[in-house]
Design a protein around this motif. Structure first.
Motif, PDB file in Angstrom:
ATOM      1  N   GLY A  26       0.823  -1.162  -0.037  1.00  0.00           N
ATOM      2  CA  GLY A  26      -0.063  -0.015  -0.102  1.00  0.00           C
ATOM      3  C   GLY A  26       0.797   1.189  -0.066  1.00  0.00           C
ATOM      4  N   ARG A  27       0.205   2.416   0.449  1.00  0.00           N
ATOM      5  CA  ARG A  27       0.766   3.628   0.420  1.00  0.00           C
ATOM      6  C   ARG A  27       1.632   3.749   1.566  1.00  0.00           C
TER       7      ARG A  27
ATOM      8  N   GLY B  14      -0.713  -3.499   3.936  1.00  0.00           N
ATOM      9  CA  GLY B  14      -1.796  -2.182   3.572  1.00  0.00           C
ATOM     10  C   GLY B  14      -1.094  -0.915   3.549  1.00  0.00           C
ATOM     11  N   ASP B  15      -1.632   0.086   3.666  1.00  0.00           N
ATOM     12  CA  ASP B  15      -1.455   1.465   3.612  1.00  0.00           C
ATOM     13  C   ASP B  15      -0.738   1.777   5.048  1.00  0.00           C
ATOM     14  N   HIS B  16       0.090   2.804   4.907  1.00  0.00           N
ATOM     15  CA  HIS B  16       0.749   3.426   6.358  1.00  0.00           C
ATOM     16  C   HIS B  16       1.213   2.310   7.264  1.00  0.00           C
ATOM     17  N   CYS B  17       1.790   1.120   6.768  1.00  0.00           N
ATOM     18  CA  CYS B  17       2.129   0.076   7.884  1.00  0.00           C
ATOM     19  C   CYS B  17       3.598   0.287   8.366  1.00  0.00           C
TER      20      CYS B  17
ATOM     21  N   SER C  41      -3.906  -2.325   6.904  1.00  0.00           N
ATOM     22  CA  SER C  41      -3.684  -1.093   6.806  1.00  0.00           C
ATOM     23  C   SER C  41      -3.401  -0.513   8.396  1.00  0.00           C
TER      24      SER C  41
ATOM     25  N   ASP D 209      -6.198  -4.564  10.514  1.00  0.00           N
ATOM     26  CA  ASP D 209      -5.958  -2.749  10.477  1.00  0.00           C
ATOM     27  C   ASP D 209      -5.594  -2.352  11.846  1.00  0.00           C
TER      28      ASP D 209
END
Length: 891
Positions: free
Chosen positions: A760-761, A779-782, A809, A827
């Motif tokens: 992700g991001r 996921g994002d922001h890990c 995430s 998450d």
């Protein structure tokens, strides 16, 4: 990480109808919540096993044929039932029937923990007051700030790239000017004098620059929070990268290294020995008392990354403390005078070991078993003398020899000498490439042959001066010989070349290992193993070893050390990241699971499995582990082993060919820089170094993807004698090794994407390892901390299994944590430092798990010194040390 992989208890789904790690059992047959707990548990297990009924007294493993993966699904299903207490894998192994498990849950829910039973005895609940401490793996603290925006993310990455390019150009200018000055020397004496002066200037400059940068960019480290990708974080990253790249890091175990940490602001007493290469970064927050020993692979960096925030905090070690191998000290931890922390252990935030006590485990708890140390039979050694001799050896011997050797090499290669004297654009001639090919081949294969000859002979001669079991003075002649032997016989290139093949036993035997009567499996050892003395390392017949084995042959005190034999019994299987100490209490036919703490007390364990830290017994194997036993004996073994050996031999040849090709291209770049030097000067050298790095990264990615046919991996279950596994071993041998200089930058995410990770991001990766990249989804922001591992395979007793692992995430993996295959992390969930999340586990959203094996960490009262707002506890400083600073927020 590659090679025969991890054991985490009995493996693989059991029975023809068992669910795979990627399947979710049906929820249809569950009984109402009002039913008796035993009936609910039995119904859930029956549904997971796809059977009609489970007897209350049937043993999960021996009677029902379940295994750790199936039981992990069972635990996840139980945790989803609000009316039932949470069940961990440790509970399943302690209470291996429905009746025992239900009774234990009722007795211990909310008020007690359980103690590990003695072998052969039934487990029983113990009072909460006797339970080991179970601190929060990471206090939540103040609410985490919102992630930085895209502009800040891009700005940080741009500044990091410009910093790297600027440093490369500065290094090129120094190299070019120094070489021009060296070229003006006349005679051997003049060359030597200038080589000493130039080498000393460069070495001392490289040592001093990180210290200067730390004090200029940061000043004194205090407790603070830094948002990742902010300008404050950029300063943190710059200092951390420079501090970890300092050449003095190569002098771990030396007074030069402790002197370097003092220069960075650490408060370190007399007679301290630090053997770990994991450099403390926030050094002003580190206090180490006199006579303390910190062994290799210990993490005590005084910071951690948590949900997009870098948090710094103190680590305090008293006098005469022993911190053993493969340990993690989180921020806000301390050990009192004379305390000891066992191997494969961790202190979580808020834990403080009282003076004189021995603790072990993850999280650590008190134990009566302690690691041996040699008696302090000598007076304190004048360490300044040892450090001074080391420094003089580097400045007057090693660096001049290296520079002089380069001069001889240039003189021996006429083409390169002519390039330095002639005009540019010689690389347009085809002979340029042919001569570079010959030179690179001579350099690569000559170094390979010479290296093998040296590691098989010189250390053996040096070892003749060392007597096992005898205490020697620290920082004396024998200590220097011991450290030289350890460095020379732990060459990672050779282990990667010979590991995962039948030829590794020959290599280790030549090094000095006692391997008894070898029962060849074709995968006796993986590609990563280390020791402190190969001549005192014994591995029994028929034993298979995964990656990350460390044989702890040496024992240290403040003034002395001694070497002891480490013996691993026959017919064992050792999973990943196992540290084996002298006197380990395991014998024949044991399974040592991933990250297990090998026991040092109690009876010798035989015919069992050991899991966790502190360890407890589990079944040695289950029914499905024997699915491919018919391939491991008789004519079938001979046929398949011969085919595997031939395939592995081709893989080794391909590995050497790829490495030679890389050396060839780097040679071309170096020659091209020499050719263009007269026209472009230092810019040619800088461009060659940057292009060399880009080529190394790009070629490694292409080679790895080619090893998988440019396809994504799929979950597998097969024998090690199946052709698929041989291809997987080739993939391990050829897989890319991400540069540590990419850690903490946006470019690490780009590399993971290129290698097949679904990502992700804005991933923050401070040094995570992922052997099977295309089986990982993030996921994002890990946030992935240093030393963490996401491992999507295992290989126990000749059976290979792999499956996907998914991180949602906003997840955080703590320092040194390992996540196994078939795992789903929800998450916002967090895994504490040094945890082992077993295969098939499902971590709920926003949960905080920790331990080895990992389990849910329940809410508890705040530790002493922790404020209701969640600020970190601060261990009491020793007299004379500075008082701790108040936390700061730096964006």
């Amino acid at each position: 990480m590659s090679g025969p992989a991890t054991a985490s208890g009995p493996a693989g789904p059991s029975g023809p109808a068992a669910p795979s790690a990627s399947e979710a059992p049906s929820e249809a047959a569950e009984p109402p919540e009002a039913a008796a707990p035993a009936a609910v548990l039995a119904a859930i297990l029956a549904d997971v096993l796809h059977v009609g009924h489970v007897a209350p007294d049937a043993h999960f493993f021996t009677d029902l044929g379940a295994d750790s993966l199936v039981m992990a699904h069972f635990c996840a299903r139980v945790r989803k039932r609000a009316a039932l207490p949470s069940v961990s894998m440790r509970d399943v192994y302690r209470y291996p029937t429905i009746t025992a498990l239900a009774a234990a849950l009722i007795d211990t829910a909310g008020t007690a923990d359980t103690a590990d039973p003695a072998p052969g005895q039934s487990p029983a609940p113990v009072a909460a007051s006797a339970a080991p401490p179970s601190p929060d793996p990471a206090p939540s603290g103040p609410p985490s700030p919102n992630p930085v925006g895209t502009p800040a993310y891009i700005l940080c990455g741009t500044l990091q790239l410009l910093t790297f390019l600027g440093y490369s150009f500065l290094a090129a200018v120094v190299t070019a000017r120094g070489w021009d000055w060296m070229s003006g020397a006349s005679g051997a004496g003049g060359v030597y004098v200038r080589a000493v002066l130039f080498g000393a200037a460069v070495f001392l400059g490289l040592c001093a620059f990180p210290v200067l940068a730390k004090w200029v960019l940061v000043g004194r480290w205090t407790r603070r929070e830094l948002r990742v990708w902010s300008l404050g974080y950029f300063r943190f990253w710059a200092v951390r990268t420079l501090v970890q790249a300092n050449p003095l890091v190569l002098f771990t175990g030396s007074p030069l290294y402790t002197g370097y940490l003092r220069a960075l602001g650490a408060k370190i007493g007399r007679d301290v020995t630090i053997l770990s290469k994991h450099v403390p970064v926030c050094t002003d927050l580190l206090t180490v008392g006199a006579g303390t020993v910190v062994r290799k692979d210990a993490y005590f960096t005084c910071y951690r990354a948590d949900a997009g925030v870098i948090r710094t905090g103190p680590v305090v070690l008293g006098r005469d403390v022993l911190v053993n191998e493969a340990t993690v000290l989180d921020i806000g931890t301390s050990l009192g005078d004379g305390a000891r922390l066992g191997h494969a252990s961790a202190l979580h935030t808020g834990q403080a070991v009282p003076a004189g006590e021995h603790w072990h485990g993850s999280p650590a708890q008190r134990t009566e078993a302690g690691h041996r140390t040699p008696d302090a039979a000598f007076r304190s050694t004048p360490r300044v003398v040892y450090g001074t001799l080391q420094l003089l050896g580097v400045l007057l011997v090693y660096l001049p020899l290296a520079i002089g050797g380069l001069s001889i090499l240039l003189a021996a290669v006429p083409r390169l000498a002519s390039l330095l004297d002639s005009g540019p654009l010689a690389f347009r001639d085809w002979s340029f490439y042919g001569e570079a090919l010959v030179a690179s081949a001579a350099l690569f294969f000559g170094a390979l042959a010479a290296g093998l000859l040296v590691v098989a002979t010189v250390p053996r001669l040096l070892h003749l001066a060392i007597e096992p079991g005898r205490a020697y003075r620290m920082y004396g002649l024998h200590y220097s010989l011991h450290r030289t032997i350890a460095r020379m016989t732990n060459v990672k290139f050779f282990m990667r070349l010979f590991g995962d093949s039948s030829y590794v036993v020959t290599y280790l035997g030549r090094l000095g290992y006692d391997l008894s009567r070898v029962e060849q499996t074709g995968s006796n050892f993986g590609t990563e193993a280390q020791h402190e003395s190969p001549y005192l390392s014994s591995v029994g017949s028929g034993t298979m070893v995964a990656d990350g084995l460390s044989l702890m042959n040496a024992e240290y005190s403040r003034t002395s050390f001694r070497l002891s034999r480490v013996t691993i019994g026959p017919r064992n299987f050792l999973g990943n990241h196992v540290c084996y100490p002298p006197g380990g209490r395991t014998g024949e036919n044991c399974l040592l699971a991933t990250k297990v703490a090998v026991p040092l007390d109690g009876p010798v364990r035989e015919g069992v499995g050991l899991l966790g830290s502190p360890c407890f017994e589990i079944p040695r194997s289950v029914e499905r582990d024997a699915a491919f036993d018919h391939l491991r004996e008789g004519d079938a073994l001979h046929r398949h082993l011969a085919a595997k050996n031939a395939y592995n031999l081709r893989s080794m040849g391909l590995f050497l060919l790829v490495r030679w090709a890389q050396v060839y291209v780097l040679t071309l770049l170096a020659w091209a820089a020499a050719d263009l030097y007269h026209a472009l000067g230092a810019a040619a050298v800088a461009a060659a170094s940057v292009l060399g790095l880009l080529f190394s990264v790009t070629s490694s990615v292409c080679v790895e993807r080619a090893a998988t046919g440019f396809r994504r991996m799929a979950p597998r279950y097969c024998s090690i004698y199946a052709p698929y596994f041989w291809r997987h071993e080739r993939f391990w041998k050829l897989h890319a090794m991400p540069s540590r200089f990419l850690n903490g930058t946006p470019f690490k995410s780009l590399l993971w994407r290129a290698l097949g990770v679904r990502i992700g991001r804005r991933l923050y990766d401070d040094g995570c390892a992922m052997p099977e990249r295309s089986l990982v989804t993030i996921g994002d922001h890990c946030t992935l901390n240093a030393g963490s591992v996401i491992q999507c395979h295992s290989q126990e007793d000749g059976t290979f299994k792999s499956d996907r692992t998914v991180l949602g995430s906003g997840c955080t993996l703590g320092t040194g944590a390992l996540v196994h295959y078939g795992v789903t992390v929800g998450d916002g969930a967090a895994l504490a430092p040094d945890s082992f999340l077993m295969k098939g586990e499902e971590v709920p959203r926003d949960a905080r798990w920790g331990g080895n094996p990992a389990r849910e960490m329940p809410a508890r009262e705040l530790p002493a010194g922790e404020s209701p707002a969640g600020e970190l506890p601060v261990p009491a400083p020793r007299s004379g040390s500075q008082a701790p600073h108040h936390p700061e927020r730096t964006d």
